[in-house]
Design a protein around this motif. Sequence first.
Motif, PDB file in Angstrom:
ATOM      1  N   LEU A 281       0.452  -0.883   0.042  1.00 22.35           N
ATOM      2  CA  LEU A 281       0.299   0.181  -0.240  1.00 22.35           C
ATOM      3  C   LEU A 281       0.752   1.355  -0.175  1.00 22.35           C
ATOM      4  O   LEU A 281       1.904   0.911   0.583  1.00 22.35           O
ATOM      5  N   SER A 282       0.331   2.322  -0.372  1.00 21.97           N
ATOM      6  CA  SER A 282       1.402   3.736  -0.227  1.00 21.97           C
ATOM      7  C   SER A 282       0.403   4.272   0.648  1.00 21.97           C
ATOM      8  O   SER A 282      -0.574   4.307   1.883  1.00 21.97           O
ATOM      9  N   PRO A 283       1.518   4.470   2.006  1.00 22.95           N
ATOM     10  CA  PRO A 283       1.190   5.464   2.946  1.00 22.95           C
ATOM     11  C   PRO A 283       0.629   6.508   3.357  1.00 22.95           C
ATOM     12  O   PRO A 283       0.433   6.753   4.346  1.00 22.95           O
ATOM     13  N   TRP A 284       1.496   7.791   2.369  1.00 23.17           N
ATOM     14  CA  TRP A 284       0.479   8.523   2.031  1.00 23.17           C
ATOM     15  C   TRP A 284      -0.602   9.114   1.742  1.00 23.17           C
ATOM     16  O   TRP A 284      -1.160   9.916   1.899  1.00 23.17           O
ATOM     17  N   LEU A 285      -1.544   7.605   0.806  1.00 19.04           N
ATOM     18  CA  LEU A 285      -3.233   8.252   0.880  1.00 19.04           C
ATOM     19  C   LEU A 285      -3.727   7.841   2.004  1.00 19.04           C
ATOM     20  O   LEU A 285      -4.355   6.476   2.114  1.00 19.04           O
ATOM     21  N   GLY A 286      -4.547   8.903   3.229  1.00 15.05           N
ATOM     22  CA  GLY A 286      -5.312   8.797   4.321  1.00 15.05           C
ATOM     23  C   GLY A 286      -6.696   9.284   3.671  1.00 15.05           C
ATOM     24  O   GLY A 286      -6.871   9.894   2.993  1.00 15.05           O
ATOM     25  N   ALA A 287      -6.963   8.612   4.941  1.00 13.50           N
ATOM     26  CA  ALA A 287      -9.242   9.730   4.613  1.00 13.50           C
ATOM     27  C   ALA A 287      -8.956  10.456   5.889  1.00 13.50           C
ATOM     28  O   ALA A 287      -9.461  11.413   5.697  1.00 13.50           O
ATOM     29  N   LEU A 288      -8.768   9.901   6.894  1.00 21.61           N
ATOM     30  CA  LEU A 288      -9.138  11.093   8.177  1.00 21.61           C
ATOM     31  C   LEU A 288      -8.260  12.716   8.132  1.00 21.61           C
ATOM     32  O   LEU A 288      -8.566  13.314   9.136  1.00 21.61           O
ATOM     33  N   HIS A 289      -7.076  11.868   8.037  1.00 20.04           N
ATOM     34  CA  HIS A 289      -5.568  13.020   8.462  1.00 20.04           C
ATOM     35  C   HIS A 289      -5.933  13.471   7.021  1.00 20.04           C
ATOM     36  O   HIS A 289      -5.536  13.093   5.738  1.00 20.04           O
ATOM     37  N   VAL A 290      -5.655  14.510   7.098  1.00 23.73           N
ATOM     38  CA  VAL A 290      -4.881  15.794   5.525  1.00 23.73           C
ATOM     39  C   VAL A 290      -3.550  15.474   4.918  1.00 23.73           C
ATOM     40  O   VAL A 290      -2.689  15.144   5.951  1.00 23.73           O
ATOM     41  N   PRO A 291      -3.934  14.209   4.397  1.00 21.87           N
ATOM     42  CA  PRO A 291      -2.105  14.449   3.044  1.00 21.87           C
ATOM     43  C   PRO A 291      -1.279  15.670   3.265  1.00 21.87           C
ATOM     44  O   PRO A 291      -2.321  17.048   2.631  1.00 21.87           O
ATOM     45  N   LYS A 292      -0.071  15.063   3.408  1.00 23.26           N
ATOM     46  CA  LYS A 292       1.183  16.303   3.305  1.00 23.26           C
ATOM     47  C   LYS A 292       1.948  15.903   3.453  1.00 23.26           C
ATOM     48  O   LYS A 292       2.514  14.718   3.260  1.00 23.26           O
ATOM     49  N   ALA A 293       3.014  17.135   3.125  1.00 24.41           N
ATOM     50  CA  ALA A 293       4.193  16.387   2.183  1.00 24.41           C
ATOM     51  C   ALA A 293       4.765  15.910   3.532  1.00 24.41           C
ATOM     52  O   ALA A 293       5.322  16.148   4.479  1.00 24.41           O
ATOM     53  N   GLY A 294       5.954  14.348   3.328  1.00 25.59           N
ATOM     54  CA  GLY A 294       6.309  13.687   4.033  1.00 25.59           C
ATOM     55  C   GLY A 294       5.265  13.159   5.735  1.00 25.59           C
ATOM     56  O   GLY A 294       5.977  12.674   6.666  1.00 25.59           O
ATOM     57  N   PHE A 295       4.592  13.698   5.030  1.00 26.26           N
ATOM     58  CA  PHE A 295       3.781  12.548   6.396  1.00 26.26           C
ATOM     59  C   PHE A 295       2.510  11.517   5.840  1.00 26.26           C
ATOM     60  O   PHE A 295       1.938  11.599   4.962  1.00 26.26           O
ATOM     61  N   ALA A 296       3.387  10.190   6.412  1.00 23.31           N
ATOM     62  CA  ALA A 296       2.531   9.218   5.915  1.00 23.31           C
ATOM     63  C   ALA A 296       1.038   9.022   6.402  1.00 23.31           C
ATOM     64  O   ALA A 296       0.817   8.866   7.628  1.00 23.31           O
ATOM     65  N   ALA A 297      -0.151  10.525   5.725  1.00 28.31           N
ATOM     66  CA  ALA A 297      -2.051   9.600   6.113  1.00 28.31           C
ATOM     67  C   ALA A 297      -2.213   8.010   6.789  1.00 28.31           C
ATOM     68  O   ALA A 297      -2.652   8.342   7.220  1.00 28.31           O
ATOM     69  N   LEU A 298      -2.064   7.753   5.907  1.00 24.17           N
ATOM     70  CA  LEU A 298      -2.519   6.274   6.264  1.00 24.17           C
ATOM     71  C   LEU A 298      -1.911   6.046   7.364  1.00 24.17           C
ATOM     72  O   LEU A 298      -3.166   4.860   8.417  1.00 24.17           O
ATOM     73  N   ALA A 299      -0.484   5.679   7.247  1.00 25.63           N
ATOM     74  CA  ALA A 299      -0.521   5.131   8.714  1.00 25.63           C
ATOM     75  C   ALA A 299      -0.667   6.446  10.292  1.00 25.63           C
ATOM     76  O   ALA A 299      -1.046   5.045  10.752  1.00 25.63           O
TER      77      ALA A 299
END
Length: 395
Positions: A281-299
């Motif tokens: 999976l890509s750790p960068w693509l989340g739902a609850l947390h807003v994606p931003k540079a250098g932040f693993a939103a899915l994690a």
Amino acid sequence: MVQFRRIFYPTRLFAPPLTAGNPQHCAAVTPAQRLLPDEPDTDNSESDFPEQGWRLFTEKDAQSPIQRSLYVHEQGISLLKEGERLLVTGKHDAVRASIPLHTLDQIVIYGNALVSTALLRYCHQRKLAVHFHSWHGEPAGSLDLPRGATELQANQFERLQNERWQHNFARAHVIAKIHNMLTLLQRYRRSKQLGELEQHARILLQMKDQAREARSLDQLRGCEGMATRAYFQLLRQQFPPEWGFAGRNRQPPRDVGNAVLSYGYGILYRMVWSFISRRGLSPWLGALHVPKAGFAALAADLMEEFRAPLVDSVILQLANSGVRPIELLEPGSETRLSVAGRKQIVAAIEARLRVPIQLPGAGRGDYQRLIAWQVRHYADVLLGRDVAYSGFHWR
């Protein structure tokens, strides 16, 4: 050099786990003090596990760790590759430890250490994750690539373009997080100040109900934020006074309780990130947390439901087992963790991860396998093998 669970850890880099750390060992709570209702919840979304969609993380040795980590805390040492081994050297090139590389899944470095190009190249080729943190514990970067599951990542991106699907995924995390916060409070709360306890508990229960009915991500995030604030107002009562914990704060933490919590959350964040990458999976693509540079939103999304069971419970156990802040902090500092303190926190969390638990339909397991299971469950939802994502609800 110390041998531990088939992995060789240098004694100055990794401390052995604590033997105590299970909040279930605390005194039983009487029904009159319960924050949660006594009767079981009949709502299917509130079951501890979904009835379908669970796959055991396959491994020959069910007792061995499925994510083997080397934590590097000391400053100024060097990590080198020699053949198929990782050499840890100190001043004057003295070899402090020699570790078989095949026994590691990730290397976590805090502060400054020299890492050879040969070792980094090997880690990249063999998909051995290398995570970098600041000395205070904030994530600073990673060498960790998904395992090439292009179909899975394409589905992940496509699903997250669907607002309804994204909303349902985020809601599962929020409801599970609030449920698990209440479960921890139920295990740790004290009989004093029951009025304030019940007041804040009602806020958590109210936010849990409102999260079910929330119609937007912003409303969900609002419910999560209010529940978390009420939770930490209750949690502060569980810390001994000398810990100075008056509520959650960070960047920088203003007391030892917050310093230790932030450090523990950083460990959990990297662990979930590694399981995500190993699954493809890509750790960068989340739902609850807003994606931003250098932040693993899915994690960050997936770790929410594990904060209370795996970090908060461990830190409370440390605080209430007689560990004094002076044992965790550098001399003269009120918030800067010492090397010995960091080792103790890592050891306690690693020990918690290895606590035996019952896994649905697969016998006994541990919390490491449960995290891997949740990640795989999410991947199966993306691939259509499971209908919908269900968060982990702690009993």
